[in-house]
Design an enzyme around this catalytic site. Structure first.
Site, PDB file in Angstrom:
ATOM      1  N   CYS A   1      25.635   4.424  -9.970  1.00 54.90           N
ATOM      2  CA  CYS A   1      25.496   3.082 -10.502  1.00 54.90           C
ATOM      3  C   CYS A   1      24.783   3.163 -11.856  1.00 54.90           C
ATOM      4  O   CYS A   1      23.741   3.814 -11.963  1.00 54.90           O
ATOM      5  CB  CYS A   1      24.717   2.262  -9.480  1.00 54.90           C
TER       6      CYS A   1
ATOM      7  N   GLU B   1      29.664  -2.786 -11.711  1.00 51.85           N
ATOM      8  CA  GLU B   1      30.605  -1.678 -11.745  1.00 51.85           C
ATOM      9  C   GLU B   1      31.840  -2.110 -12.518  1.00 51.85           C
ATOM     10  O   GLU B   1      32.236  -3.280 -12.477  1.00 51.85           O
ATOM     11  CB  GLU B   1      30.983  -1.237 -10.334  1.00 51.85           C
TER      12      GLU B   1
END
Length: 369
Positions: free
Chosen positions: A2, A116
């Site tokens: 991430c 994302e």
């Protein structure tokens, strides 16, 4: 993955989110913490870690820099926070940068959500991922300390990742390790180096994790504020293709009657021009109606046309001209009969008489009638 997150939590909300309310939690360097909707590697975030003090084991809420810098990094080397801002949970026991941290350098990172990007060729669309009820997400992490050439000690951390859940595989093949409850947090934070901590390093499969698309401006680290998590509406390629397909079919259906009508008008106009030309000798100066209604009126107002065939040639004549011709022929015939009374009448039934050697003509047919 991430690589971006939202952390606008207050400092006193973070220990509660990590289920660390039963033990004292001391703050370290929390003056560096700046809440942000767009946190990237190199930024400072609050981290909950286990510490040993004179009064026993406790916990600390310490502000650290996102992006691990191993302690064995050279002092004069410029730190690169993007090099190890994530660590694959499947290989942390194998790589030297992470293996030595498993015993005493585990920590927790609490955020409200993360971002994302979905890749579509050269385009990338960011999505904001969070819990449906708004509670904080707690990530498993590792931290380390490094001293630079000036003697300053810098604490840094990396977020552990795992394979993506079945619900998020369409977006990315990796996701952060989310510790969903107190038992999972205790296993990761307080377990010994020999404990089975890997049982919590699994994809998060619960249905309370949701997402939606956000502005592509998230790609800029300087972009910050509530606009970062504002949902946008995307026009998918499949919907656009389907709508174009049906719009083309509707247009085609509308054009087909017009096309048939236009073709019919052209055919009738050509026949009308030919007929009128035969009647009047030329149709160049004659105006032909363009619409079907005007064409019907025009045809009704004209004299019907019949085909007249004689012995030598075939001609098209108006019916009234033919009747006049027939009347003239009868007059001539009667005159001849009066001048030659001895001439025998033609027997139409037997075909004998003075004109028996001739074939019946169209004229004799109309005389019979």
């Amino acid at each position: 993955m991430c690589g971006r997150a939202r952390c606008t939590l207050r400092a006193d909300d973070i220990p509660r989110a990590c289920h660390r309310t039963g033990a004292p939690v001391r703050s370290v360097n929390m003056g560096r913490y700046r809440p942000s909707y767009n946190v990237s590697p190199g930024s400072n975030l609050p981290v909950v870690c286990r510490v040993d003090g004179s009064d026993g084991e406790g916990y600390a809420l310490q502000c650290m820099t996102w992006g691990l810098i191993p302690s064995f990094t050279k002092k004069n080397e410029k730190p690169d926070f993007y090099k190890m801002f994530n660590a694959r949970s499947e290989s942390i026991s194998e790589k030297a940068s992470f293996r030595r941290l498993l015993a005493k350098s585990r920590c927790l990172v609490a955020v409200e959500g993360f971002y994302e990007w979905k890749k579509d060729g050269s385009k990338k669309q960011p999505y904001y991922i969070h819990f449906k009820d708004g509670r904080s997400l707690v990530f498993a992490a590792l931290y380390d300390s490094w001293q630079n050439s000036e003697g300053e000690i810098l604490y840094t951390f990396t977020i552990l990742t795992t394979s993506s859940s079945s619900a998020l595989q369409w977006l990315h093949d990796r996701m952060p390790v989310i510790l969903s409850n107190k038992e999972a947090i205790d296993t990761w934070l307080n377990g010994s180096s020999s404990s089975k901590f890997d049982v919590v390093l699994k994809p998060y499969e619960n249905s309370d994790l949701v997402w939606y698309p956000v502005t592509s401006a998230m790609g800029k680290t300087s972009f910050d504020g509530p606009e970062c998590i504002k949902e946008i509406h995307l026009k998918t390629e499949d919907q656009s293709t389907i709508s174009k397909f049906f719009s083309k079919k509707e247009t085609k259906r509308e054009q087909e009657p017009n096309l048939q009508e236009s073709t019919c008008d052209k055919a009738v106009n050509v026949n009308l021009q030919k007929s009128v030309k035969d009647e009047h000798g030329s149709g160049d100066k004659l105006e032909v109606p363009s619409s079907t209604q005007k064409l019907d009126d025009h045809i009704k107002s004209n004299v019907p046309i019949v085909v007249c065939e004689d012995k030598d040639e075939t001609k098209r004549k108006p019916k009234r001209d033919y009747e006049e011709h027939l009347a003239d022929s009868n007059t001539v015939k009667n005159d001849k009969m009066q001048l030659s009374p001895s001439r025998k009448k033609t027997n139409l039934k037997s075909g004998t008489g003075g004109d028996s050697d001739k074939q019946p003509t169209l004229l004799s047919y109309f005389n019979k009638r």
